[in-house]
Design an enzyme around this catalytic site. Structure first.
Site, PDB file in Angstrom:
ATOM      1  N   LYS A   1      15.034 -57.062 -21.407  1.00  0.00           N
ATOM      2  CA  LYS A   1      16.120 -57.322 -22.352  1.00  0.00           C
ATOM      3  C   LYS A   1      16.563 -58.793 -22.255  1.00  0.00           C
ATOM      4  O   LYS A   1      16.196 -59.508 -21.305  1.00  0.00           O
ATOM      5  CB  LYS A   1      17.276 -56.366 -22.038  1.00  0.00           C
ATOM      6  CG  LYS A   1      16.918 -54.873 -22.226  1.00  0.00           C
ATOM      7  CD  LYS A   1      18.128 -53.990 -21.901  1.00  0.00           C
ATOM      8  CE  LYS A   1      17.840 -52.514 -22.102  1.00  0.00           C
ATOM      9  NZ  LYS A   1      19.039 -51.669 -21.843  1.00  0.00           N
TER      10      LYS A   1
ATOM     11  N   PHE B   1      30.235 -47.732 -27.929  1.00  0.00           N
ATOM     12  CA  PHE B   1      29.650 -49.004 -27.494  1.00  0.00           C
ATOM     13  C   PHE B   1      28.443 -49.425 -28.341  1.00  0.00           C
ATOM     14  O   PHE B   1      27.794 -50.435 -28.047  1.00  0.00           O
ATOM     15  CB  PHE B   1      29.276 -48.937 -26.003  1.00  0.00           C
ATOM     16  CG  PHE B   1      28.276 -47.854 -25.639  1.00  0.00           C
ATOM     17  CD1 PHE B   1      26.915 -48.045 -25.800  1.00  0.00           C
ATOM     18  CD2 PHE B   1      28.720 -46.629 -25.142  1.00  0.00           C
ATOM     19  CE1 PHE B   1      26.000 -47.061 -25.468  1.00  0.00           C
ATOM     20  CE2 PHE B   1      27.809 -45.626 -24.804  1.00  0.00           C
ATOM     21  CZ  PHE B   1      26.445 -45.848 -24.968  1.00  0.00           C
TER      22      PHE B   1
ATOM     23  N   ARG C   1      10.517 -45.490 -14.832  1.00  0.00           N
ATOM     24  CA  ARG C   1      11.967 -45.191 -14.862  1.00  0.00           C
ATOM     25  C   ARG C   1      12.564 -45.294 -13.455  1.00  0.00           C
ATOM     26  O   ARG C   1      13.677 -45.760 -13.276  1.00  0.00           O
ATOM     27  CB  ARG C   1      12.213 -43.767 -15.401  1.00  0.00           C
ATOM     28  CG  ARG C   1      12.028 -43.587 -16.883  1.00  0.00           C
ATOM     29  CD  ARG C   1      13.166 -44.147 -17.720  1.00  0.00           C
ATOM     30  NE  ARG C   1      14.382 -43.378 -17.678  1.00  0.00           N
ATOM     31  CZ  ARG C   1      15.387 -43.552 -18.541  1.00  0.00           C
ATOM     32  NH1 ARG C   1      15.297 -44.456 -19.519  1.00  0.00           N
ATOM     33  NH2 ARG C   1      16.474 -42.850 -18.447  1.00  0.00           N
TER      34      ARG C   1
ATOM     35  N   THR D   1      20.745 -45.758 -15.433  1.00  0.00           N
ATOM     36  CA  THR D   1      21.288 -46.491 -16.582  1.00  0.00           C
ATOM     37  C   THR D   1      22.515 -47.325 -16.187  1.00  0.00           C
ATOM     38  O   THR D   1      22.633 -48.490 -16.571  1.00  0.00           O
ATOM     39  CB  THR D   1      21.687 -45.479 -17.683  1.00  0.00           C
ATOM     40  OG1 THR D   1      20.544 -44.658 -17.964  1.00  0.00           O
ATOM     41  CG2 THR D   1      22.139 -46.179 -18.948  1.00  0.00           C
TER      42      THR D   1
ATOM     43  N   ARG E   1      17.483 -52.413 -12.051  1.00  0.00           N
ATOM     44  CA  ARG E   1      18.852 -52.362 -12.574  1.00  0.00           C
ATOM     45  C   ARG E   1      19.887 -52.476 -11.453  1.00  0.00           C
ATOM     46  O   ARG E   1      20.944 -53.071 -11.632  1.00  0.00           O
ATOM     47  CB  ARG E   1      19.040 -51.073 -13.382  1.00  0.00           C
ATOM     48  CG  ARG E   1      18.291 -51.111 -14.717  1.00  0.00           C
ATOM     49  CD  ARG E   1      18.255 -49.746 -15.360  1.00  0.00           C
ATOM     50  NE  ARG E   1      17.893 -49.789 -16.768  1.00  0.00           N
ATOM     51  CZ  ARG E   1      17.824 -48.719 -17.541  1.00  0.00           C
ATOM     52  NH1 ARG E   1      18.093 -47.525 -17.041  1.00  0.00           N
ATOM     53  NH2 ARG E   1      17.494 -48.827 -18.817  1.00  0.00           N
TER      54      ARG E   1
ATOM     55  N   HIS F   1      14.534 -51.952 -20.371  1.00  0.00           N
ATOM     56  CA  HIS F   1      14.449 -50.635 -20.994  1.00  0.00           C
ATOM     57  C   HIS F   1      13.149 -50.011 -20.541  1.00  0.00           C
ATOM     58  O   HIS F   1      12.133 -50.708 -20.420  1.00  0.00           O
ATOM     59  CB  HIS F   1      14.449 -50.763 -22.529  1.00  0.00           C
ATOM     60  CG  HIS F   1      14.038 -49.490 -23.196  1.00  0.00           C
ATOM     61  ND1 HIS F   1      14.932 -48.465 -23.423  1.00  0.00           N
ATOM     62  CD2 HIS F   1      12.826 -49.046 -23.627  1.00  0.00           C
ATOM     63  CE1 HIS F   1      14.280 -47.456 -23.991  1.00  0.00           C
ATOM     64  NE2 HIS F   1      13.011 -47.777 -24.123  1.00  0.00           N
TER      65      HIS F   1
HETATM   66  P1  IDP Z   1      18.480 -45.687 -20.684  1.00  0.00           P
HETATM   67  O1  IDP Z   1      18.338 -47.142 -21.113  1.00  0.00           O
HETATM   68  O2  IDP Z   1      18.608 -45.548 -19.202  1.00  0.00           O
HETATM   69  O3  IDP Z   1      17.428 -44.802 -21.288  1.00  0.00           O
HETATM   70  P2  IDP Z   1      20.362 -44.744 -22.729  1.00  0.00           P
HETATM   71  O4  IDP Z   1      21.350 -43.642 -22.552  1.00  0.00           O
HETATM   72  O5  IDP Z   1      19.170 -44.501 -23.607  1.00  0.00           O
HETATM   73  O6  IDP Z   1      19.896 -45.179 -21.246  1.00  0.00           O
HETATM   74  O7  IDP Z   1      21.186 -46.010 -23.246  1.00  0.00           O
HETATM   75  C1  IDP Z   1      20.548 -47.135 -23.770  1.00  0.00           C
HETATM   76  C2  IDP Z   1      21.245 -48.386 -23.272  1.00  0.00           C
HETATM   77  O8  IDP Z   1      22.599 -48.395 -23.759  1.00  0.00           O
HETATM   78  C3  IDP Z   1      21.392 -48.485 -21.768  1.00  0.00           C
HETATM   79  O9  IDP Z   1      20.230 -48.982 -21.131  1.00  0.00           O
HETATM   80  C4  IDP Z   1      22.561 -49.418 -21.616  1.00  0.00           C
HETATM   81  O10 IDP Z   1      22.206 -50.784 -21.843  1.00  0.00           O
HETATM   82  C5  IDP Z   1      23.462 -48.946 -22.764  1.00  0.00           C
HETATM   83  N1  IDP Z   1      24.402 -47.892 -22.365  1.00  0.00           N
HETATM   84  C6  IDP Z   1      24.144 -46.581 -22.170  1.00  0.00           C
HETATM   85  N2  IDP Z   1      25.231 -45.877 -21.855  1.00  0.00           N
HETATM   86  C7  IDP Z   1      26.235 -46.762 -21.847  1.00  0.00           C
HETATM   87  C8  IDP Z   1      27.667 -46.631 -21.603  1.00  0.00           C
HETATM   88  O11 IDP Z   1      28.208 -45.555 -21.318  1.00  0.00           O
HETATM   89  N3  IDP Z   1      28.402 -47.770 -21.697  1.00  0.00           N
HETATM   90  C9  IDP Z   1      27.851 -48.984 -22.010  1.00  0.00           C
HETATM   91  N4  IDP Z   1      26.531 -49.148 -22.255  1.00  0.00           N
HETATM   92  C10 IDP Z   1      25.734 -48.053 -22.169  1.00  0.00           C
HETATM   93 MG    MG Z   2      17.069 -44.225 -23.264  1.00  0.00          MG
END
Ligand code: IDP
Ligand code: MG
Length: 170
Positions: free
Chosen positions: A14, A62, A94, A100, A111, A129
């Site tokens: 990213k 968000f 992962r 996350t 991360r 990601h």
């Molecule tokens: P992942 O990237 O671990 O698969 P996802 O739930 O798909 O998680 O969320 C995508 C991206 O959105 C995350 O990597 C993060 O950058 C952001 N994100 C996810 N949940 C939150 C949150 O609760 N607050 C702020 N940003 C979030």
């Molecule tokens: Mg995801």
């Protein structure tokens, strides 16, 4: 054996990962003789691509800030997109990426080491990601890469005549 399945997965470094010069560390962390890079490119992300990629989060409060983050408005306007292939690549990558939420991510994960929560936007700036499962991986690889950008096509393809004007070197 079910636990030895060859899989493909999408990884994005990213904009925060790129602007902090973490590309080398991230590629090293993902490196494994059993895992191959099938495609790689630097992308100037469009709003359309960003919104499609994060469509599952469109109702989250968000979402708008997440889109700005992935468009690079807070860091640099680019993302490094990679497709990896290997045994259990989705789960393994992962795991290397980490949870996350940057504070919940193990400190030895990408991360956990480099992620932060932006104090003004509350977006998890978590550097990478990685596709979550096979369904997401297929959808995301097809979204980010054309078949001819991968060393082999992975998924079924079809030929279509187009009238698109393409850019060539002069
Ligand atoms: P992942 O990237 O671990 O698969 P996802 O739930 O798909 O998680 O969320 C995508 C991206 O959105 C995350 O990597 C993060 O950058 C952001 N994100 C996810 N949940 C939150 C949150 O609760 N607050 C702020 N940003 C979030
Ligand atoms: Mg995801």
């Amino acid at each position: 054996m079910a636990d030895k399945k060859v899989q493909q997965t999408l990884v994005l470094i990213k904009p925060d990962g790129l602007v902090k010069s973490l590309t080398g560390d991230i590629l090293s962390a993902l490196s494994n003789p059993k895992r191959k890079i099938m495609g790689a490119k630097i992308v100037r992300v469009t709003r359309e691509l960003a919104e499609e990629h994060y469509q599952h989060l469109k109702d989250e409060d968000f979402f708008d800030e997440l889109i700005k983050y992935i468009l690079g408005e807070y860091h640099t306007k680019r993302v490094l997109a990679l497709v990896y292939e290997g045994e259990n690549a989705i789960k393994e990558i992962r795991k290397i990426a980490g949870a996350t939420h940057p504070e919940e991510a193990h400190p030895e994960t990408i991360r956990g080491k480099y992620g932060r929560i932006h104090s003004k936007t509350n977006v998890f700036e978590n550097v990478v990601h990685a596709s979550a499962d096979e369904k997401d991986a297929e959808r995301e690889i097809k979204l980010w890469f054309r078949p001819d950008e991968l060393v082999h096509t992975i998924f079924p393809t079809e030929s279509k005549e187009t009238t698109k004007t393409e850019l060539f070197w002069k």
